[in-house]
Scaffold this active site. Structure first.
Site, mmCIF file in Angstrom:
data_model
loop_
_atom_site.group_PDB
_atom_site.id
_atom_site.type_symbol
_atom_site.label_atom_id
_atom_site.label_comp_id
_atom_site.label_asym_id
_atom_site.label_seq_id
_atom_site.Cartn_x
_atom_site.Cartn_y
_atom_site.Cartn_z
ATOM 1 N N ASN A 62 0.843 -1.206 0.000
ATOM 2 C CA ASN A 62 0.000 0.000 0.000
ATOM 3 C C ASN A 62 0.875 1.253 0.000
ATOM 4 O O ASN A 62 1.961 1.267 0.577
ATOM 5 C CB ASN A 62 -0.992 -0.005 1.171
ATOM 6 C CG ASN A 62 -0.348 -0.173 2.523
ATOM 7 O OD1 ASN A 62 0.679 -0.834 2.653
ATOM 8 N ND2 ASN A 62 -0.939 0.409 3.538
ATOM 9 N N GLU A 64 0.482 5.286 0.732
ATOM 10 C CA GLU A 64 -0.418 6.302 1.288
ATOM 11 C C GLU A 64 -0.047 7.718 0.835
ATOM 12 O O GLU A 64 0.967 7.930 0.175
ATOM 13 C CB GLU A 64 -0.417 6.189 2.816
ATOM 14 C CG GLU A 64 -0.953 4.834 3.267
ATOM 15 C CD GLU A 64 -1.129 4.709 4.765
ATOM 16 O OE1 GLU A 64 -0.609 5.551 5.514
ATOM 17 O OE2 GLU A 64 -1.797 3.739 5.176
ATOM 18 N N CYS A 73 -4.523 1.113 -1.932
ATOM 19 C CA CYS A 73 -4.330 -0.200 -1.303
ATOM 20 C C CYS A 73 -3.389 -1.066 -2.143
ATOM 21 O O CYS A 73 -3.298 -0.912 -3.370
ATOM 22 C CB CYS A 73 -5.657 -0.939 -1.192
ATOM 23 S SG CYS A 73 -6.856 -0.153 -0.115
ATOM 24 N N GLU A 75 -3.763 -4.156 -2.971
ATOM 25 C CA GLU A 75 -4.483 -4.998 -3.940
ATOM 26 C C GLU A 75 -4.758 -4.243 -5.241
ATOM 27 O O GLU A 75 -4.567 -4.761 -6.335
ATOM 28 C CB GLU A 75 -5.828 -5.461 -3.372
ATOM 29 C CG GLU A 75 -5.742 -6.343 -2.152
ATOM 30 C CD GLU A 75 -5.806 -5.555 -0.852
ATOM 31 O OE1 GLU A 75 -5.181 -4.482 -0.762
ATOM 32 O OE2 GLU A 75 -6.477 -6.027 0.074
ATOM 33 N N CYS A 112 -10.782 -4.003 1.217
ATOM 34 C CA CYS A 112 -11.829 -2.983 1.341
ATOM 35 C C CYS A 112 -12.823 -3.103 0.183
ATOM 36 O O CYS A 112 -12.609 -3.855 -0.774
ATOM 37 C CB CYS A 112 -11.198 -1.589 1.368
ATOM 38 S SG CYS A 112 -10.672 -0.998 -0.254
ATOM 39 N N CYS A 115 -11.424 -2.467 -3.325
ATOM 40 C CA CYS A 115 -10.575 -3.560 -3.816
ATOM 41 C C CYS A 115 -11.420 -4.781 -4.183
ATOM 42 O O CYS A 115 -11.111 -5.494 -5.135
ATOM 43 C CB CYS A 115 -9.505 -3.909 -2.783
ATOM 44 S SG CYS A 115 -8.234 -2.628 -2.696
HETATM 45 N N1 THU Z 1 -5.134 -1.376 3.030
HETATM 46 C C1 THU Z 1 -4.702 -2.141 1.993
HETATM 47 O O1 THU Z 1 -3.732 -1.803 1.302
HETATM 48 N N2 THU Z 1 -5.356 -3.296 1.758
HETATM 49 C C2 THU Z 1 -6.342 -3.807 2.555
HETATM 50 O O2 THU Z 1 -6.840 -4.896 2.272
HETATM 51 C C3 THU Z 1 -6.785 -3.058 3.722
HETATM 52 C C4 THU Z 1 -6.284 -1.679 3.832
HETATM 53 C C5 THU Z 1 -4.375 -0.144 3.351
HETATM 54 C C6 THU Z 1 -5.049 1.159 3.074
HETATM 55 C C7 THU Z 1 -4.317 2.053 4.042
HETATM 56 O O3 THU Z 1 -3.083 2.442 3.452
HETATM 57 C C8 THU Z 1 -4.010 1.175 5.232
HETATM 58 O O4 THU Z 1 -4.061 -0.161 4.716
HETATM 59 C C9 THU Z 1 -4.946 1.327 6.388
HETATM 60 O O5 THU Z 1 -6.260 1.248 6.000
#
Ligand code: THU
Length: 160
Positions: A62, A64, A73, A75, A112, A115
């Protein structure tokens, strides 16, 4: 008269040894790439690895942003990369793991809504279900056969 409609959800919980070698490899790639997460705001480090029909594995973590919704994310990043660079190859499996910064144990994670809809799109695109593997904190792994269980009653038909 109203009708009650039930949706059943079926998935598996497996010990590490119950995964096949290819699944173990995919999980290991997801674990490794979680180390490259750029997650200074959540400290939640996610790794996702996909296997293409060719057998090749791609992975992403991920990434940010200080403007939170801009973050992406793991995924969606890896599925977008797969679609952009291997447009003719379907995705057969995706492995997802997460860990909080500085912790040894795996964190509970589940893709989420965005995704899930993205995984659904790849299934539609290549007309095949994607096997979804998710690391559990207790060391077991969840296996879903396709997105349907994680996204029941999904939007997948513009002409229904
Ligand atoms: N996140 C993902 O990359 N994949 C998931 O399946 C759940 C959440 C990330 C988004 C954000 O950067 C951090 O995790 C917290 O939500």
């Amino acid at each position: 008269m109203s009708k009650k409609i039930k949706i059943e959800a079926e998935f598996e919980e497996l010990a590490w040894e119950e995964l096949n070698i290819k699944e173990q490899q995919l999980m290991m790639r997801a674990r490794k790439v979680s180390e490259s997460a750029y997650a200074p705001y959540s400290n939640f480090h996610v790794g996702a690895a996909v296997r293409l029909e060719s057998g090749e594995i791609l992975q992403s973590s991920n990434q940010e942003n200080i403007s939170f919704p801009v973050g992406v994310c793991a995924e969606r990043l890896v599925l977008g990369y797969a679609g952009a660079n291997f447009p003719d190859l379907g995705v057969t499996e995706i492995a997802i793991v997460a860990r909080r910064k500085g912790e040894e144990i795996w964190a509970g994670v589940s893709p989420c809504g965005l995704c899930r809809q993205t995984i659904n799109e790849v299934e539609i695109r290549f007309n095949q279900p994607i096997s979804i593997l998710i690391q559990n904190p207790d060391g077991t792994v969840l296996r879903f056969h396709g997105i349907q269980t994680l996204l029941p009653f999904k939007f997948d038909n513009l002409n229904a």
